[in-house]
Design a protein around this motif. Structure first.
Motif, short mmCIF file in Angstrom:
data_model
loop_
_atom_site.label_atom_id
_atom_site.label_comp_id
_atom_site.label_asym_id
_atom_site.label_seq_id
_atom_site.Cartn_x
_atom_site.Cartn_y
_atom_site.Cartn_z
N ASN A 18 1.62 13.11 -1.51
CA ASN A 18 1.01 11.66 -1.42
C ASN A 18 1.19 11.00 -2.77
N ARG A 58 0.84 5.39 7.66
CA ARG A 58 0.89 6.70 6.33
C ARG A 58 0.82 5.48 5.19
N SER A 75 0.88 8.26 1.99
CA SER A 75 0.44 9.59 2.44
C SER A 75 1.70 10.24 2.92
#
Lengths: 109, 115
Positions: A18, A58, A75
């Motif tokens: 991340n 994401r 992420s």
């Protein structure tokens, strides 16, 4: 002067990690956008976010206008996320977008 | 695909020459913006048109000019080209100018190489 500052300038990640990219600006904004420039040079709209929080898969972004910063969260990064991420702002009273210098993200398999 | 089109994709020319870059905005967008991306200067705003009229100027050289036509497409004219004009030129469009919503959508760019 009016600035748009992005950090970090470079980021290298392993696939699946991340990351958080930051954009600081120096005055009240009418518009703030995040873009991804892919290896072919195309600027892809990620978020239009002069304030608040948005999520798209994401990716998510938060702009705290009163504190003059915006964050882009990525992420579970993938190799296709590689490229340069730009923050651009339009200040009140201006008609142009001012771009930061970008964060160059490299995601390794 | 942003809906903004730019032609040509690539352009190679010589110093002193003149070129014209073309942009068609997204359907319904009235504002067109031109930007230059070079290695040393980053992404810089050049000029904006709204419904055929010039609305804002940025770091645009006097050798450069632009216009927006009644069908809302825009052209950026670059003359007396110098080596330093080599860059990626982007066009962007948005619905309106000065409104509370002004998200800009970018075309694929024209890569200009001046030899």
């Amino acid at each position: 002067g009016i600035q748009v500052e992005q950090s970090p300038p470079d980021l290298i990640l392993q696939e699946g990690a991340n990351s958080t990219l930051r954009c600081n600006f120096s005055d009240s904004v009418n518009n703030l956008q995040w873009f991804h420039q892919n290896p072919w040079g195309q600027l892809i709209n990620l978020f239009y976010i002069p304030s608040g929080t948005k999520q798209n898969g994401r990716l998510s972004a938060t702009t705290v206008a009163t504190e003059r910063y915006s964050l882009l969260y990525i992420s579970s990064s993938q190799t296709t996320d590689s490229g340069v991420y730009f923050c651009a702002v339009e200040y009140y009273g201006d008609n142009d977008m001012r771009f930061g210098a970008g964060t160059r993200l490299t995601v390794k398999p | 695909d942003s809906g903004v089109t730019q032609t040509p994709k690539h352009l190679i020319t010589a110093t002193g020459q003149r070129v014209t870059l073309r942009c068609s905005p997204r359907s319904g967008d009235l504002s067109v913006y031109w930007y230059q991306q070079s290695l040393d200067q980053g992404l810089q705003f050049l000029i904006q048109y709204y419904n055929g009229e010039e609305r804002a100027k940025g770091n645009i050289l006097e050798r450069f000019s632009a216009q927006q036509f009644p069908d809302l497409h825009s052209e950026l004219n670059l003359s007396s080209l110098e080596l330093g004009d080599s860059a990626l030129y982007f066009c962007a469009s948005s619905v309106a100018q000065g409104s509370s919503y002004n998200e800009q959508f970018f075309g694929p760019g024209t890569r200009l190489t001046v030899l």
